[in-house]
Write a protein that holds these residues in place. Structure first.
Motif, PDB file in Angstrom:
ATOM      1  N   HIS A  57      37.202  41.150  30.030  1.00 42.08           N
ATOM      2  CA  HIS A  57      37.504  40.004  29.161  1.00 42.08           C
ATOM      3  C   HIS A  57      36.475  38.883  29.171  1.00 42.08           C
ATOM      4  O   HIS A  57      36.574  37.972  28.352  1.00 42.08           O
ATOM      5  CB  HIS A  57      38.865  39.415  29.564  1.00 42.08           C
ATOM      6  N   TRP A  58      35.509  38.902  30.083  1.00 42.52           N
ATOM      7  CA  TRP A  58      34.669  37.716  30.228  1.00 42.52           C
ATOM      8  C   TRP A  58      33.929  37.374  28.949  1.00 42.52           C
ATOM      9  O   TRP A  58      33.799  36.207  28.579  1.00 42.52           O
ATOM     10  CB  TRP A  58      33.680  37.903  31.391  1.00 42.52           C
ATOM     11  N   ASP A  59      33.430  38.408  28.230  1.00 39.55           N
ATOM     12  CA  ASP A  59      32.673  38.108  27.014  1.00 39.55           C
ATOM     13  C   ASP A  59      33.595  37.678  25.872  1.00 39.55           C
ATOM     14  O   ASP A  59      33.262  36.776  25.097  1.00 39.55           O
ATOM     15  CB  ASP A  59      31.813  39.306  26.597  1.00 39.55           C
ATOM     16  N   LEU A 189      42.401  36.253  40.362  1.00 38.05           N
ATOM     17  CA  LEU A 189      41.953  37.331  41.238  1.00 38.05           C
ATOM     18  C   LEU A 189      43.100  37.830  42.122  1.00 38.05           C
ATOM     19  O   LEU A 189      43.174  39.025  42.447  1.00 38.05           O
ATOM     20  CB  LEU A 189      40.788  36.859  42.112  1.00 38.05           C
ATOM     21  N   GLY A 190      43.995  36.946  42.512  1.00 36.11           N
ATOM     22  CA  GLY A 190      45.164  37.371  43.274  1.00 36.11           C
ATOM     23  C   GLY A 190      46.060  38.309  42.486  1.00 36.11           C
ATOM     24  O   GLY A 190      46.753  39.154  43.061  1.00 36.11           O
ATOM     25  N   LEU A 191      46.047  38.163  41.155  1.00 35.40           N
ATOM     26  CA  LEU A 191      46.825  39.054  40.298  1.00 35.40           C
ATOM     27  C   LEU A 191      46.128  40.388  40.044  1.00 35.40           C
ATOM     28  O   LEU A 191      46.784  41.415  39.871  1.00 35.40           O
ATOM     29  CB  LEU A 191      47.076  38.383  38.941  1.00 35.40           C
ATOM     30  N   ARG A 192      44.792  40.369  40.014  1.00 36.24           N
ATOM     31  CA  ARG A 192      44.045  41.542  39.568  1.00 36.24           C
ATOM     32  C   ARG A 192      43.466  42.387  40.685  1.00 36.24           C
ATOM     33  O   ARG A 192      42.910  43.445  40.427  1.00 36.24           O
ATOM     34  CB  ARG A 192      42.888  41.092  38.648  1.00 36.24           C
ATOM     35  N   THR A 193      43.550  41.945  41.930  1.00 37.47           N
ATOM     36  CA  THR A 193      42.913  42.676  43.028  1.00 37.47           C
ATOM     37  C   THR A 193      43.939  43.039  44.099  1.00 37.47           C
ATOM     38  O   THR A 193      45.070  42.550  44.103  1.00 37.47           O
ATOM     39  CB  THR A 193      41.777  41.854  43.653  1.00 37.47           C
ATOM     40  N   LEU A 351      45.997  35.552  14.833  1.00 39.10           N
ATOM     41  CA  LEU A 351      45.368  36.860  15.004  1.00 39.10           C
ATOM     42  C   LEU A 351      44.560  36.915  16.291  1.00 39.10           C
ATOM     43  O   LEU A 351      44.590  37.917  17.027  1.00 39.10           O
ATOM     44  CB  LEU A 351      44.470  37.176  13.802  1.00 39.10           C
ATOM     45  N   VAL A 352      43.827  35.832  16.572  1.00 42.60           N
ATOM     46  CA  VAL A 352      43.051  35.775  17.813  1.00 42.60           C
ATOM     47  C   VAL A 352      43.980  35.831  19.016  1.00 42.60           C
ATOM     48  O   VAL A 352      43.731  36.553  19.998  1.00 42.60           O
ATOM     49  CB  VAL A 352      42.184  34.498  17.842  1.00 42.60           C
ATOM     50  N   LEU A 353      45.077  35.083  18.967  1.00 45.44           N
ATOM     51  CA  LEU A 353      46.028  35.084  20.073  1.00 45.44           C
ATOM     52  C   LEU A 353      46.658  36.468  20.260  1.00 45.44           C
ATOM     53  O   LEU A 353      46.792  36.961  21.388  1.00 45.44           O
ATOM     54  CB  LEU A 353      47.117  34.038  19.828  1.00 45.44           C
ATOM     55  N   ALA A 354      47.033  37.102  19.136  1.00 42.59           N
ATOM     56  CA  ALA A 354      47.651  38.426  19.223  1.00 42.59           C
ATOM     57  C   ALA A 354      46.685  39.441  19.813  1.00 42.59           C
ATOM     58  O   ALA A 354      47.062  40.250  20.686  1.00 42.59           O
ATOM     59  CB  ALA A 354      48.117  38.869  17.836  1.00 42.59           C
ATOM     60  N   TRP A 358      47.051  41.492  23.366  1.00 48.69           N
ATOM     61  CA  TRP A 358      46.991  42.953  23.326  1.00 48.69           C
ATOM     62  C   TRP A 358      45.908  43.470  24.269  1.00 48.69           C
ATOM     63  O   TRP A 358      46.135  44.434  25.014  1.00 48.69           O
ATOM     64  CB  TRP A 358      46.719  43.429  21.904  1.00 48.69           C
ATOM     65  N   ALA A 359      44.725  42.835  24.231  1.00 45.54           N
ATOM     66  CA  ALA A 359      43.617  43.274  25.082  1.00 45.54           C
ATOM     67  C   ALA A 359      43.971  43.137  26.557  1.00 45.54           C
ATOM     68  O   ALA A 359      43.694  44.039  27.363  1.00 45.54           O
ATOM     69  CB  ALA A 359      42.357  42.465  24.753  1.00 45.54           C
ATOM     70  N   TYR A 360      44.615  42.038  26.930  1.00 45.00           N
ATOM     71  CA  TYR A 360      45.005  41.867  28.327  1.00 45.00           C
ATOM     72  C   TYR A 360      46.057  42.903  28.737  1.00 45.00           C
ATOM     73  O   TYR A 360      46.022  43.441  29.852  1.00 45.00           O
ATOM     74  CB  TYR A 360      45.548  40.454  28.562  1.00 45.00           C
ATOM     75  N   ARG A 361      46.965  43.182  27.828  1.00 48.02           N
ATOM     76  CA  ARG A 361      48.019  44.157  28.143  1.00 48.02           C
ATOM     77  C   ARG A 361      47.435  45.549  28.335  1.00 48.02           C
ATOM     78  O   ARG A 361      47.808  46.282  29.269  1.00 48.02           O
ATOM     79  CB  ARG A 361      49.061  44.166  27.016  1.00 48.02           C
ATOM     80  N   MET A 362      46.516  45.951  27.479  1.00 48.40           N
ATOM     81  CA  MET A 362      45.968  47.302  27.519  1.00 48.40           C
ATOM     82  C   MET A 362      45.033  47.514  28.712  1.00 48.40           C
ATOM     83  O   MET A 362      44.893  48.635  29.203  1.00 48.40           O
ATOM     84  CB  MET A 362      45.227  47.603  26.219  1.00 48.40           C
TER      85      MET A 362
END
Length: 380
Positions: A57-59, A189-193, A351-354, A358-362
């Motif tokens: 997601h960084w970019d 990071l606590g959520l993702r690692t 649209l940007v929010l949706a 979606w990207a974070y969920r996938m």
């Protein structure tokens, strides 16, 4: 158009606030985690865990920064002109720092030399910590007043220096901004690692949340006791066409607290900033990863909203010629421009929010050192 000019001006103040909050919530955790990279990752594999937690997601998160700058240009062109000319050198240095981040993500792991990778790790640290500090200091400078005015041709003239932008109060708000985003990044990071990286991230989140609360409260006390605000004495109708020099503005002690006195419900913003940070201290590392992240989001929203509410209706007050201060009512584009942009925003922002959700969920999953060892050649 269903809104009058005054309402549109206020709506665009809200839109810009949403973009700033979106930037702080998304690109903010990138910066916070990038600042922590050399300290939470004690070896190459642990640092790659951190990098790949940010990688999907960084970019995309940069969209909020770019969109915010574009909105500033289109909705508040006088503000854009005065800010980018007065803060030119600092903004240029910030841009160069931000340019280090793509190189760190894309090139760091392409060479196995430890010196090469350490160099990019520290480049990412600089490219993350410096902008976070500067963005926080920018709000401090706005509250202190920016030394600019207009010449006879209505061209902005900046009368300050780069060192003048590093006044103690601005540096304190810089600490607020940096500690806020580092807290947010550590909670993310606590959520993702998993494993050791997660434990270190949770500990960092608690420490930096404490630093944020202390610096935020100190800045609030300083603002109330020693930083005079600005008060509009007279001005044309807010519904009138923008006229930069048609108002009278005077410095006034305590003016930055006027909105809280007149509208007590706005105290929810600073309260949210403090309560959210306290929530991080309570939840991080104690099995409440999602609760800690929700608390961090509340803290970020509260702190950014506090800055906006304190300044309103000012956007960029002038310390050398208060009458030249730029406000929501006179620093805006034309009615037609704001109207067209309103409908563009109403269509595309959802649209940007949706897409973002979606990207974070996938792409959501926890990472650990074992994952790096198994998929190393396909990862950052």
């Amino acid at each position: 158009m269903i809104f009058d000019y005054e309402t549109l001006k206020f709506i665009w103040w809200l839109f810009v606030a949403v973009l700033l909050i979106g930037f702080a919530l998304t690109d903010g955790y990138d910066m916070g985690a990038g600042t922590l990279l050399p300290f939470l990752g004690h070896d190459d594999e642990e640092r790659r865990v951190i990098l790949n937690a940010l990688a999907p997601h960084w970019d995309g998160n940069q969209v909020w920064f770019i969109t915010g700058a574009a909105a500033l240009f289109a909705a508040w062109p006088p503000v854009y002109a005065a800010a980018f000319s007065g803060f030119y050198l600092v903004l240029l240095a910030t841009l160069f720092a931000l340019l280090l981040r793509p190189g760190a993500f894309e090139y760091r792991s392409k060479v196995e030399d430890p010196r090469w990778r350490r160099a990019w790790d520290w480049a990412l640290f600089v490219g993350s910590a410096f902008p976070a500090l500067i963005f926080g200091a920018a709000f401090g400078n706005l509250l202190l007043g920016v030394p600019f005015t207009y010449d006879a041709d209505l061209r902005p003239v900046y009368e300050g220096t780069v060192l003048g932008q590093l006044r103690p109060f601005a540096l304190l708000t810089g600490v607020v901004g940096l500690s806020l985003l580092v807290t947010h990044g550590a909670v993310y990071l606590g959520l993702r690692t998993e494993g050791t990286v997660r434990r270190r991230a949770d500990a960092a989140a608690r420490w930096f949340a404490v630093i944020m609360v202390v610096s935020f409260l100190a800045a609030g006390i300083w603002l109330a006791l020693a930083v005079p605000g600005y008060h509009i004495v007279s001005m044309p109708s807010p519904d009138a066409a923008s006229n930069l020099l048609a108002k009278r503005v005077e410095p006034m002690a305590g003016a930055w607290l006027a909105n809280y006195r007149d509208h007590p419900w706005t105290l929810l913003a600073p309260a949210g900033g403090v309560v959210g940070a306290v929530g991080v201290v309570l939840f991080a590392g104690r099995g409440g990863g999602r609760s800690a992240f929700a608390a961090s989001v509340l803290s970020v929203v509260g702190v950014v909203a506090t800055a906006g509410i304190s300044l309103f209706p000012f956007i960029m007050p002038s310390s050398v010629n208060p009458d030249a201060s730029l406000t929501v009512w006179d620093g805006t584009s034309s009615y037609r421009t704001l109207s067209i942009m309103f409908w563009v925003t109403v269509i595309f922002l959802p649209l940007v929010l949706a897409y973002t959700f979606w990207a974070y969920r996938m792409m959501w999953r926890r990472l650990d050192v074992e994952h790096i060892r198994e998929e190393g050649s396909n990862l950052y």
